[in-house]
Design a protein around this motif. Structure first.
Motif, PDB file in Angstrom:
ATOM      1  N   ARG A 202       0.800  -1.270   0.007  1.00  0.00           N
ATOM      2  CA  ARG A 202      -0.050  -0.005  -0.022  1.00  0.00           C
ATOM      3  C   ARG A 202       0.809   1.404   0.073  1.00  0.00           C
ATOM      4  O   ARG A 202       0.387   2.233  -0.458  1.00  0.00           O
ATOM      5  N   ARG A 203       1.864   0.974   0.886  1.00  0.00           N
ATOM      6  CA  ARG A 203       3.007   2.455   0.556  1.00  0.00           C
ATOM      7  C   ARG A 203       3.392   2.763  -0.622  1.00  0.00           C
ATOM      8  O   ARG A 203       3.634   3.726  -0.996  1.00  0.00           O
ATOM      9  N   HIS A 205       2.011   1.626  -3.427  1.00  0.00           N
ATOM     10  CA  HIS A 205       0.683   2.155  -4.564  1.00  0.00           C
ATOM     11  C   HIS A 205      -0.413   2.522  -3.721  1.00  0.00           C
ATOM     12  O   HIS A 205      -1.123   1.743  -3.153  1.00  0.00           O
ATOM     13  N   GLU A 206      -0.618   3.882  -3.707  1.00  0.00           N
ATOM     14  CA  GLU A 206      -1.806   4.401  -3.057  1.00  0.00           C
ATOM     15  C   GLU A 206      -3.269   4.054  -3.638  1.00  0.00           C
ATOM     16  O   GLU A 206      -3.223   3.920  -4.892  1.00  0.00           O
ATOM     17  N   SER A 207      -4.208   3.583  -2.875  1.00  0.00           N
ATOM     18  CA  SER A 207      -5.193   3.236  -3.577  1.00  0.00           C
ATOM     19  C   SER A 207      -6.184   4.342  -3.981  1.00  0.00           C
ATOM     20  O   SER A 207      -5.991   5.531  -3.499  1.00  0.00           O
ATOM     21  N   PRO A 210     -10.465   5.359  -0.761  1.00  0.00           N
ATOM     22  CA  PRO A 210     -10.121   5.351   0.588  1.00  0.00           C
ATOM     23  C   PRO A 210     -10.696   3.846   1.204  1.00  0.00           C
ATOM     24  O   PRO A 210     -11.974   3.950   1.048  1.00  0.00           O
ATOM     25  N   SER A 214      -5.958   2.753   4.097  1.00  0.00           N
ATOM     26  CA  SER A 214      -5.767   4.084   3.989  1.00  0.00           C
ATOM     27  C   SER A 214      -5.876   4.962   5.202  1.00  0.00           C
ATOM     28  O   SER A 214      -5.235   5.804   5.442  1.00  0.00           O
ATOM     29  N   ALA A 218      -3.377   7.183   7.189  1.00  0.00           N
ATOM     30  CA  ALA A 218      -3.329   8.504   6.733  1.00  0.00           C
ATOM     31  C   ALA A 218      -3.693   9.183   8.298  1.00  0.00           C
ATOM     32  O   ALA A 218      -3.499  10.537   8.383  1.00  0.00           O
TER      33      ALA A 218
END
Ligand code: HEM
Length: 435
Positions: A202-203, A205-207, A210, A214, A218
């Motif tokens: 995930r770090r 590739h941002e989804s 949300p 995430s 965040a």
């Protein structure tokens, strides 16, 4: 009560409730507490006076094994974590996840076509575990487990077994490096590896939309502006991965078992699905038109609540059912027992989904049916789980009928969750039109 609880906790608690009524005194090693089975006392502990209670020290094993996440933490820290996660579980958000859930159910249905043709018994618990894990991963954590996918089931089974078996232990032998403990540590390493893989992906590739992961990454502390440490994110992801897959998979496993044993509910369920869906895939908007499907789910979790029992510890002196509960004592809330008390349930041992019809539920005490707990610590995933189960049952029961392997012994085993002690091998058979 320690030997009796170690031997057969379901029987020990049920027996105490039947023999001693609303409040039954338990001495467990050096600990003391009450089993409470009056709905107003359950309400008092879980909801009205929840501030006076913390999760009991019996959760310590779980905490030590998995870390202090939403399920086990307390006070201001718990509240902060709950607020961070809550938006991921809003009704509207879950509505948008229904498509992901229905897709996963459809993939299982496609796989079952092959299994049905092979005519071999299938371990349904594993099928359900794989399905619910796929749903949690895709809808909340947005990823797959990569190289860990193949080993995670065995790892979790080992962890569950070890925590459950040491649950009632007094810690005397906890430090001994037994082979079983080595297996446990190896299993925990697999779990941590899998979760770290999810976070690292995930770090990278941002989804796009949300999701829970995430939100965890965040999140910033309102006062300090600090984000969660990687370790804390790992603990929360592990908590959700486990809490979200295991319980739902077990509810579904017991549901297939109960349906296989009861022809009339099986037929009524199939009729409802045929009438409403006419062979098509279920959508969120269909769910309100499937009341019998919902009743089958509710009745399954009455007889086999996946979270079969939980406990609290009093922070200050309290009174329960007219008895003093001194500070430090425990209160046991055991859904398995509450859900079978003859005083509240007619033919309590019978599988009868109709008892959850609106007419028959109207004057039932609310706190006598608590598969998701109640009060501030109520399951955060209850709506998520119900929507998921409805979609899974609507997809699979439309096309298949499951038959238990003849002669197979089925018995609940009260570990942390309520598992079938000898598994649930079943034949998957294609339904041909109306049955
Ligand atoms: C049929 C399925 C499920 C059942 C029967 C179930 C049952 C429960 C129960 C009884 C509790 C409260 C325990 C206590 O008070 O000590 C709980 C808490 C929790 N559940 Fe579930 N659960 C289910 C599905 C899920 C799902 C799908 C998720 C997440 C995806 C989830 C996540 C959690 C979490 C994080 C908590 C702790 C909440 C807190 O303390 O704030 N559960 N669950």
């Amino acid at each position: 009560m320690l030997p009796a609880l170690r031997r057969d906790p379901l029987h020990a608690f049920m027996d105490a409730a039947v023999r001693f009524g609303d409040v039954a005194f338990f001495k467990i090693g050096s600990r003391r507490g009450y089993l409470i089975t009056n709905p107003s006392d359950v309400r008092h502990v879980l909801q009205d006076n929840a501030r006076n209670y913390r999760k009991s020290p019996l959760y310590q094993k779980l905490r030590a094994s998995l870390g202090d996440g939403l399920l086990t933490s307390e006070g201001a820290f718990w509240l902060r974590q709950r607020r961070i996660a809550q938006p991921a579980f809003h009704r509207q958000r879950i509505e948008t996840l229904a498509g992901v859930m229905a897709d996963a159910a459809a993939e299982t249905a496609a796989h079952w076509e092959t299994l049905a043709a092979q005519r071999h018994p299938v371990e349904i618990g594993n099928e359900m575990m794989r399905l619910t894990r796929t749903v949690v991963l895709r809808s909340l954590l947005g990823g797959d487990l990569g190289p860990y996918a193949a080993t995670i089931d065995a790892a979790w089974a080992t962890i569950n077994q070890q925590i459950a078996e040491s649950f009632w232990s007094l810690g005397i032998t906890d430090w001994l490096p037994t082979p079983r403990k080595r297996r446990f540590h190896a299993a925990r390493a697999v779990l941590h590896g899998a979760v770290d893989h999810l976070i690292a992906e995930r770090r990278r590739h941002e989804s796009e939309t949300p999701d829970l992961l995430s939100m965890l990454i965040a999140a910033r502390d309102e006062e300090t502006g600090e984000s969660m440490t990687d370790l804390q994110i790992r603990v929360e992801v592990t908590t959700f991965l486990l809490a979200g897959q295991e319980t739902t998979a077990l509810a579904l496993t017991w549901l297939w078992y109960l349906l296989s044993q009861h022809e009339s509910p099986r037929r009524r369920l199939a009729e409802e699905l045929d009438d409403v869906l006419r062979g098509r895939r279920p959508e969120y908007s269909d769910l309100a038109n499937l009341p019998y499907t919902r009743m089958v789910i509710d009745e399954t979790m009455r007889l086999y609540p996946p979270a079969w029992g939980f406990s609290r510890q009093a922070l200050e002196d309290d009174r329960l059912g007219g008895y003093e509960l001194p500070r430090g004592w425990l209160a046991f809330v055991i859904p398995y027992v509450l859900h079978r008390l003859p005083a509240y349930w007619e033919d309590a041992e019978q599988f009868e989904p109709d008892r959850f019809s609106p007419e028959r539920s109207a004057d039932r005490a609310k706190f006598v049916y608590v598969p998701f707990g109640a009060g501030p610590r109520q399951c955060i995933g209850n709506h998520f789980a119900l929507i998921e189960m409805l979609l899974v049952v609507a997809t699979l029961a439309q096309r298949f009928s499951l038959r238990l392997v003849p002669g197979h012994r089925v018995e609940p085993n009260a570990l942390i969750t309520l598992r079938p002690r000898f598994g649930m091998p079943m034949y998957i058979e294609r339904r041909s039109g109306r049955t």
